[in-house]
Design an enzyme around this catalytic site. Structure first.
Site, PDB file in Angstrom:
ATOM      1  N   LYS A   1       0.453  -1.053  -0.388  1.00 45.14           N
ATOM      2  CA  LYS A   1       0.005   0.288   0.263  1.00 45.14           C
ATOM      3  C   LYS A   1       0.848   1.268  -0.208  1.00 45.14           C
ATOM      4  O   LYS A   1       0.388   2.384  -0.878  1.00 45.14           O
ATOM      5  CB  LYS A   1      -0.783  -0.007   1.027  1.00 45.14           C
ATOM      6  CG  LYS A   1      -1.616  -1.126   0.763  1.00 45.14           C
ATOM      7  CD  LYS A   1      -2.969  -1.505   2.307  1.00 45.14           C
ATOM      8  CE  LYS A   1      -4.139  -2.556   1.828  1.00 45.14           C
ATOM      9  NZ  LYS A   1      -4.410  -2.563   3.436  1.00 45.14           N
TER      10      LYS A   1
ATOM     11  N   GLN B   1      -4.904  -1.606   9.795  1.00 45.52           N
ATOM     12  CA  GLN B   1      -4.288  -2.730   8.798  1.00 45.52           C
ATOM     13  C   GLN B   1      -5.397  -3.599  10.052  1.00 45.52           C
ATOM     14  O   GLN B   1      -5.017  -3.943  11.525  1.00 45.52           O
ATOM     15  CB  GLN B   1      -2.814  -2.907   8.644  1.00 45.52           C
ATOM     16  CG  GLN B   1      -2.580  -4.555   8.120  1.00 45.52           C
ATOM     17  CD  GLN B   1      -3.622  -4.622   6.241  1.00 45.52           C
ATOM     18  OE1 GLN B   1      -3.285  -3.563   5.361  1.00 45.52           O
ATOM     19  NE2 GLN B   1      -3.536  -5.507   6.554  1.00 45.52           N
TER      20      GLN B   1
ATOM     21  N   ASP C   1     -10.553   2.907   4.231  1.00 42.21           N
ATOM     22  CA  ASP C   1     -11.125   1.025   4.077  1.00 42.21           C
ATOM     23  C   ASP C   1     -12.835   0.907   4.035  1.00 42.21           C
ATOM     24  O   ASP C   1     -13.295  -0.324   3.379  1.00 42.21           O
ATOM     25  CB  ASP C   1     -11.113   0.503   5.018  1.00 42.21           C
ATOM     26  CG  ASP C   1      -9.762  -0.090   4.795  1.00 42.21           C
ATOM     27  OD1 ASP C   1      -9.211  -0.758   3.321  1.00 42.21           O
ATOM     28  OD2 ASP C   1      -8.935  -0.582   5.781  1.00 42.21           O
TER      29      ASP C   1
END
Ligand SMILES: NC(=O)c1ccc[n+]([C@@H]2O[C@H](COP(=O)([O-])OP(=O)(O)OC[C@H]3O[C@@H](n4cnc5c(N)ncnc54)[C@H](OP(=O)(O)O)[C@@H]3O)[C@@H](O)[C@H]2O)c1
Length: 299
Positions: free
Chosen positions: A52, A96, A119
């Site tokens: 990422k 994460q 997200d």
């Protein structure tokens, strides 16, 4: 032989589009920024975070990774998120997952400002998606799958889409995305899961079949209608001593057999995975633009 849907190529086009927009913002001294929170030493999480970061670097989005030990207390993460929420130079916050079991993932996700939740897992963003409301962030993998379908002229409109898997990050949000009454929506959606009896009788009815299960090659040729468009979300490591890493990645679909009868199919790797990352960049860009607009309105 099926058309191979090249997620890598499509994601690269999207990244170029994003890079141009990021550059425009940077020229106005506005710097899109993503902060990633990484807890513990999970090797897969470390790889994802590195990927990422690299992708952000390539399009000009700045990133910072805040790392915490496995033993970190939930309160410390909550306080960190609180200060990131208040920091106007941070536009996207990504935690994460998975988190260690002593930390309540839902509470952590809820702490992130919905405006910075790139997200798209915050209940407000999920709620907007479910209600068909505009303006929220859509989770990256479902958003990437829809874009793959649209850019390859396999619009789900009017199609029967069968989704195997009902997770909160892939199956469920994808279903709601495809149900929306707008472009890319208007599909008829069936969800399947581990308690679905006679799975094959349902998958055989799919015009578009999405496998998001996490079981290597479980979707066999006899479960797929000839001419179906097949989207394979699964990323499963299978032992392979011939590979330097000792394993290879395979999807949830038996690619070599299913590709003989499908109309189109995504490969693993190189299908859905790159699109997920592209949409993280896109959501971060959108978050930056929205927060910039808010700042202008306040001034
Ligand atoms: N490429 C990408 O960018 C990307 C992104 C996210 C995930 N993934 C991959 O996609 C896969 C799914 O991820 P996830 O997070 O959605 O997984 P998950 O949370 O474990 O959910 C898996 C789903 O599959 C269902 N399932 C399990 N066994 C089944 C069976 N035998 N028949 C029918 N359904 C079954 C489960 O049913 P129950 O609900 O009944 O348990 C569950 O709904 C994984 O391989 C993951 O690594 C890839």
């Amino acid at each position: 032989m099926a058309e191979i849907i090249d997620g890598k190529q499509i994601a690269s086009e999207i990244r170029q589009e994003i890079a141009i927009e990021v550059q425009k913002l940077r020229e106005k001294n506005y710097y899109p920024h993503l902060t990633v929170i990484l807890v513990g030493e999970n090797p897969a999480s470390q790889v994802y975070v590195r990927m990422k970061k690299k992708a952000c670097d390539e399009v000009g989005i700045s990133t910072e990774t805040l790392t915490f030990p496995d033993s970190v207390e939930e309160k410390e993460l909550m306080n960190t998120i609180d200060s990131l929420n208040k920091n106007s130079t941070v536009h996207g916050i990504l935690v994460q997952l998975p988190l260690p079991s002593h930390i309540d993932e839902n509470r952590i996700i809820e702490k992130i400002s919905p405006d910075k939740d790139v997200d798209g897992f915050h209940p407000i963003n999920m709620g907007k998606l479910t209600l068909g409301l505009e303006g929220g962030f859509v989770p990256c993998t479902p958003a990437g799958i829809l874009e793959l379908l649209l850019r390859t002229n396999h619009s789900p409109e009017g199609k029967h889409v069968v989704i195997v898997g009902r997770s909160n990050i892939v199956g469920k949000p994808l279903g709601f995305l495809l149900l929306r009454k707008q472009k890319g929506g208007n599909a008829t959606v069936t969800f399947c899961h581990s308690k679905t009896p006679d799975l094959k009788s349902i998958t055989l009815k799919a015009d578009i079949l999405v496998a998001a299960v996490g079981r290597a090659e479980m979707i066999k040729k006899d479960m797929v209608k000839p001419g179906c468009v097949v989207i394979d979300v699964g990323t499963n490591r299978v032992k392979d001593p011939t590979k330097t890493k000792g394993y290879r990645l395979v999807g949830d679909v038996d690619f070599s057999e299913v590709s003989k009868i499908a109309q189109a199919i995504t490969p693993v790797p190189g299908g859905v995975g790159p699109m997920t990352i592209a949409f993280l960049l896109k959501n971060t860009l959108e978050a930056s633009k929205k927060l910039k607009e808010k700042e202008v309105n306040i001034k």
